[in-house]
Design an enzyme around this catalytic site. Structure first.
Site, short mmCIF file in Angstrom:
data_model
loop_
_atom_site.label_atom_id
_atom_site.label_comp_id
_atom_site.label_asym_id
_atom_site.label_seq_id
_atom_site.Cartn_x
_atom_site.Cartn_y
_atom_site.Cartn_z
N GLN A 124 48.67 24.06 -16.15
CA GLN A 124 48.73 24.80 -14.90
C GLN A 124 49.78 25.91 -14.98
O GLN A 124 49.97 26.65 -14.02
CB GLN A 124 49.08 23.85 -13.75
CG GLN A 124 48.12 22.68 -13.61
CD GLN A 124 48.70 21.57 -12.77
OE1 GLN A 124 48.64 21.61 -11.54
NE2 GLN A 124 49.28 20.57 -13.42
N HIS A 178 45.47 28.42 -14.28
CA HIS A 178 46.01 29.32 -13.25
C HIS A 178 46.36 30.71 -13.79
O HIS A 178 47.03 31.48 -13.11
CB HIS A 178 47.23 28.68 -12.59
CG HIS A 178 46.91 27.39 -11.90
ND1 HIS A 178 47.86 26.43 -11.60
CD2 HIS A 178 45.72 26.90 -11.45
CE1 HIS A 178 47.27 25.41 -11.00
NE2 HIS A 178 45.97 25.67 -10.90
#
Length: 319
Positions: A149, A169
């Protein structure tokens, strides 16, 4: 840059719980849990690792929800500002007719000073022991896939093949061609947010398409290919190892639950604790050091000593 990245995100109130206390297992409990982890990894046929901001704090990059995390301090500043506003309203109500200009000056003098916002230039960060350990496990075939992430690019800087990891992300150092979709990994922040043109062109021969930043804003859809690969590997996984993540951002936070079992290594509680087969409250570098030592992985592949003199791993620049 970590604070700079956070400042690029649009305003979003649902950041999850921030500032929970950090806990550390006792030495005896930690030893028992580490031995359990080694056994689980040795038995695993399809190991998947999910990483969060907690694996980069030892590189000097602040996390988001820790006691001194970016969003934790942001919430503290917002609460302090609201308290100060209430005090000012009371002061104004009582002194409006008597103090005049002097009252306004006192208000300014009494304004709270903001806590220092933690900031660090991602480009100056080196992969941590945990980043290197993950790469070593992948090269040996022990780790089948890694899901991150994080936007700091440290997995890629550690030499981890992009084929072996998903970047859910986006990445501050990656821009993608709008035509052929080739990723270009840089040594500098590409700038922007939410797939805006960076002003550079694709370097793939005969393409020359516009390059776009890859950082996701709150409401942006996750990259379809990375999400599909993540879900596929987690569904095949008999063991998902969650390192340094609060598991509060979806859909990433639920990916470990697709696996047959999952282990959490995090200093704070997470909303997925109840379903975990094992929870280890210890620094991720400590846990990964023990794991790789017990698995017999050569320490030259993952030790962080003398980083400045180490031969830098090969980095995939185009993917």
């Amino acid at each position: 840059m970590s604070a700079g990245y956070a400042s690029r995100l649009s305003d979003y109130p649902r950041k999850g719980i921030c500032g929970l206390p950090e806990n550390v297992d006792t030495k005896r409990n930690l030893t028992t849990k580490l031995n359990q982890l080694v056994k689980l990894v040795r038995e695993a046929k399809h190991l998947v690792i999910l990483t969060g901001a907690g694996i980069s704090t030892s590189a000097g990059i602040p996390d988001f929800r820790g006691p001194k995390g970016i969003w934790t301090l942001e919430q503290k500043r917002e609460k302090a500002a609201k308290r100060e506003q209430r005090k000012k309203r009371k002061l104004n109500a009582s002194n409006a007719t008597t103090n005049g200009q002097d009252g306004e000056e006192k208000e300014k003098e009494g304004a709270p000073k903001n806590d220092a916002v933690p900031s660090f230039d991602f480009s100056k960060a080196n992969p941590t022991l945990t980043h290197k350990a993950i790469t070593a496990l992948a090269k040996r075939g022990i780790l089948k896939f890694c899901i991150t992430q994080n936007v700091d690019g440290l997995h890629r800087r550690s030499g981890l093949s992009r084929d072996k990891h998903a970047v859910l992300h986006g990445c501050a150092f990656t821009e993608q061609c709008s035509v052929c979709k080739t990723e270009h990994f840089r040594d500098f922040d590409t700038g922007g947010m939410s797939f805006k043109p960076t002003g550079r062109k694709c370097e793939v021969e005969s393409c020359g398409g516009d390059l776009l930043d890859t950082l996701l804003d709150w409401e942006d859809l996750l990259p379809e290919d990375d999400l599909e690969r993540s879900e596929s590997h987690c569904e095949k996984s008999d063991l998902a190892l969650c390192l340094g993540t609060s598991l509060r951002i979806e859909p990433a936070g639920s990916l470990p639950t697709y696996a047959k079992r999952y282990v959490i290594v995090n200093l704070q509680q997470t909303p997925k604790d109840d379903g975990a087969s094992l929870i280890i409250r210890a620094p991720v570098d400590t846990v990964m050091k023990h794991l790789l030592e017990q698995l017999g992985v050569d320490s030259d592949e993952w030790q962080n000593e003398n980083d400045d003199n180490d031969e830098k791993p090969a980095i995939e620049r185009l993917w």
